[in-house]
Design an enzyme around this catalytic site. Sequence first.
Site, PDB file in Angstrom:
ATOM      1  N   SER A  98      14.052 -19.210 118.004  1.00  0.00           N
ATOM      2  CA  SER A  98      13.985 -20.094 116.848  1.00  0.00           C
ATOM      3  C   SER A  98      15.012 -21.220 116.995  1.00  0.00           C
ATOM      4  CB  SER A  98      14.280 -19.278 115.583  1.00  0.00           C
ATOM      5  OG  SER A  98      14.498 -20.119 114.480  1.00  0.00           O
ATOM      6  N   GLU A 128       6.161 -28.262 124.704  1.00  0.00           N
ATOM      7  CA  GLU A 128       7.479 -28.677 124.217  1.00  0.00           C
ATOM      8  C   GLU A 128       8.416 -27.482 123.991  1.00  0.00           C
ATOM      9  OE1 GLU A 128       6.989 -30.847 120.547  1.00  0.00           O
ATOM     10  OE2 GLU A 128       5.880 -32.467 121.513  1.00  0.00           O
TER      11      GLU A 128
END
Length: 181
Positions: free
Chosen positions: A39, A69
């Site tokens: 995260s 990405e």
Amino acid sequence: MVKEKPNSTRIYDKDGFRRRAACICVRSENEAEVLLVTSSRRPGLWIVPGGGVEPEEEPSVTAVREVLEEAGVVGSLGRCLGVFENNDHMHRTEVFVMNVTKELDEWEDSRNIGRKRQWFTIDDAFTQLALHKPTQQHYLMQLMHSKTLDNTNRVVNATHPPTTTLTNAACSAAAASPTTA
């Protein structure tokens, strides 16, 4: 470090939900392992790669862009698992399966924010998602169910257990008129 995207425009559907797309990345047809990324807000915790749909962008394109990405992987986009609704955060995420064919040594988020990726068994991924993104556990449940349901797509309210099934419906059609449990 939190990932910020300059010039990013959030796209909302007719019901005011933010439109998102994500991929459950697998590395073989048996779909026994999935790829999670750390995260950006809590780097010790794991999530499914995904993000916001950009203007004039199809969710399938968003999903492929986001895994490149965030996870630094490319592959072939497979079936759509459904549209998952989160009422708490007011977003709907169209989730696809990607069979990963290449893992880059370095990628955008690894350079910019130090994001990591890791392969997990389904059970271990389920446990990891419970720590930070329990709503994403529904993606994995649908991955397991969809292998035996003849490509049934679902609209799922990720805040509550799924109850609505759309048989042979395209994800985009489901995204246009999602339902809640």
